[in-house]
Design a protein around this motif. Structure first.
Motif, short mmCIF file in Angstrom:
data_model
loop_
_atom_site.label_atom_id
_atom_site.label_comp_id
_atom_site.label_asym_id
_atom_site.label_seq_id
_atom_site.Cartn_x
_atom_site.Cartn_y
_atom_site.Cartn_z
N VAL A 52 0.83 -1.21 0.00
CA VAL A 52 0.00 0.00 0.00
C VAL A 52 0.86 1.25 0.00
O VAL A 52 0.58 2.23 -0.71
CB VAL A 52 -0.97 -0.01 1.19
N SER A 53 1.94 1.25 0.77
CA SER A 53 2.80 2.44 0.82
C SER A 53 3.49 2.67 -0.52
O SER A 53 3.66 3.82 -0.95
CB SER A 53 3.82 2.31 1.95
N ALA A 54 3.87 1.59 -1.20
CA ALA A 54 4.47 1.75 -2.53
C ALA A 54 3.45 2.31 -3.51
O ALA A 54 3.80 3.13 -4.38
CB ALA A 54 5.00 0.41 -3.02
N GLN A 63 6.56 11.22 2.54
CA GLN A 63 6.89 12.30 3.48
C GLN A 63 5.88 13.42 3.44
O GLN A 63 5.79 14.23 4.37
CB GLN A 63 8.29 12.86 3.16
N ARG A 64 5.07 13.47 2.38
CA ARG A 64 4.07 14.53 2.24
C ARG A 64 2.77 14.21 2.99
O ARG A 64 1.93 15.08 3.19
CB ARG A 64 3.78 14.78 0.76
N LEU A 65 2.61 12.95 3.38
CA LEU A 65 1.39 12.56 4.07
C LEU A 65 1.26 13.33 5.38
O LEU A 65 2.15 13.29 6.22
CB LEU A 65 1.40 11.06 4.33
N TRP A 84 2.70 3.78 9.12
CA TRP A 84 2.51 5.04 8.38
C TRP A 84 3.13 6.21 9.13
O TRP A 84 3.77 7.09 8.51
CB TRP A 84 1.02 5.30 8.14
N LEU A 85 2.97 6.25 10.44
CA LEU A 85 3.55 7.35 11.21
C LEU A 85 5.07 7.32 11.13
O LEU A 85 5.73 8.37 11.10
CB LEU A 85 3.08 7.29 12.66
N ASP A 86 5.65 6.13 11.10
CA ASP A 86 7.11 6.02 10.96
C ASP A 86 7.57 6.49 9.58
O ASP A 86 8.62 7.12 9.45
CB ASP A 86 7.55 4.58 11.18
N ALA A 87 6.78 6.18 8.55
CA ALA A 87 7.18 6.51 7.18
C ALA A 87 6.93 7.97 6.84
O ALA A 87 7.57 8.50 5.92
CB ALA A 87 6.41 5.62 6.20
N ALA A 105 -5.06 7.60 21.30
CA ALA A 105 -4.09 8.23 22.19
C ALA A 105 -3.16 7.21 22.83
O ALA A 105 -2.03 7.54 23.22
CB ALA A 105 -4.82 9.02 23.28
N ASP A 106 -3.61 5.97 22.91
CA ASP A 106 -2.79 4.91 23.52
C ASP A 106 -1.98 4.14 22.48
O ASP A 106 -0.82 3.82 22.71
CB ASP A 106 -3.68 3.95 24.30
N GLN A 107 -2.59 3.84 21.34
CA GLN A 107 -1.96 2.94 20.38
C GLN A 107 -1.05 3.64 19.38
O GLN A 107 -0.14 3.02 18.84
CB GLN A 107 -3.04 2.17 19.62
N ALA A 108 -1.28 4.90 19.11
CA ALA A 108 -0.45 5.61 18.14
C ALA A 108 0.93 5.90 18.74
O ALA A 108 1.07 6.21 19.92
CB ALA A 108 -1.12 6.92 17.72
N SER A 109 1.94 5.81 17.89
CA SER A 109 3.31 5.99 18.38
C SER A 109 3.64 7.45 18.68
O SER A 109 4.67 7.73 19.29
CB SER A 109 4.30 5.44 17.35
N ARG A 110 2.79 8.38 18.23
CA ARG A 110 2.90 9.78 18.68
C ARG A 110 1.50 10.34 18.85
O ARG A 110 0.55 9.81 18.27
CB ARG A 110 3.77 10.63 17.75
#
Length: 244
Positions: A52-54, A63-65, A84-87, A105-110
């Motif tokens: 999907v990311s490709a 990086q524009r997302l 997705w947040l990492d990419a 708020a708990d599961q997202a890495s930021r």
């Protein structure tokens, strides 16, 4: 397996991955909305993130997302959230109040952005994403979806989902296939608010439905939603009768 990219409305792209391992054929669809900023609705499961990311990168650089959103907390809706947040270093989670507090708020890495209120518009610059709370419709207390106002595109999530090898966009019947798929999976909550919620969505008079599983629909979206609402009302009443 591959992820196909199709523009279903101006600046609205369907990223679709087909598998024949489910129901004889099933699509997992994400939707990319591109204005000055870009928003992804549904993350897809983690296992297909590379595909999907490709596919997304063929439309805009990762990086524009800017925003990542989903209709409710479930593997195919939000499983690849942190990938997705990492990419995409600038991306933030943008979901409704319940989705933010129950899971985001708990599961997202930021941290997510402040929760979207029912009816609040997220302005992408050239695209306007109106968040609509739809608790328990089709399932999930935190359920919600987006209406893109400039193209009258309703990203309807699992509402209208149907199985099969399907085209990216159809003007044909999606209600019959959706009803048949509901017969197969019984995936929707049958409550007193199911049909009224879908009828409220019909009031938006969408001309495109971005359906998470199956073909997207172009045409009289209100009529399709009203027919779906009638089908769910019939199922709800039948469930009550069966319980007596």
């Amino acid at each position: 397996m591959e992820t196909q990219v199709d523009e279903i409305a101006s600046g609205v792209y369907r990223l679709s991955t087909f598998t024949d391992a489910i129901a004889g054929g099933f699509t997992f669809n994400q939707f990319l909305v591109v204005g000055d900023e870009a928003l992804l609705f549904h993350t897809g499961p983690r296992q297909i993130f590379p595909l999907v990311s490709a596919a997304l990168a063929k439309v805009v650089p990762l990086q524009r997302l800017r925003w990542v959103s989903f209709g409710h907390w479930e593997a195919d809706e939000s499983g690849a959230l942190n990938e997705w947040l990492d990419a995409a270093p600038r991306a933030e989670v943008a979901v409704g109040t319940l989705g933010t507090f129950l899971s985001g708020a708990d599961q997202a890495s930021r941290p997510p952005r402040p929760p979207l209120a029912d009816g609040e518009v997220l302005d992408l610059g050239g695209k306007r994403m109106r968040w609509i709370d739809t608790p328990h419709v089709p399932h999930g207390w935190d359920a919600g979806l987006f209406f893109e106002e400039t193209t009258a595109t309703l990203l309807s999530g699992d509402i209208g989902g149907h199985a099969g090898a399907v085209p990216a966009l159809t003007e044909g019947d999606v209600v019959g296939p959706a009803a048949a798929t509901e017969d197969m999976f019984a995936a929707s909550c049958l409550t007193a608010v199911t049909a009224p919620t879908i009828r409220r969505l019909a009031g938006l008079t969408p001309t495109t439905l971005g359906i998470m599983h199956g073909a997207s629909f172009a045409g009289d979206g209100a009529a399709a939603l009203l027919a779906l609402a009638d089908d769910y009302e019939r199922r709800f009443r039948a469930s009550i009768d069966a319980a007596r």
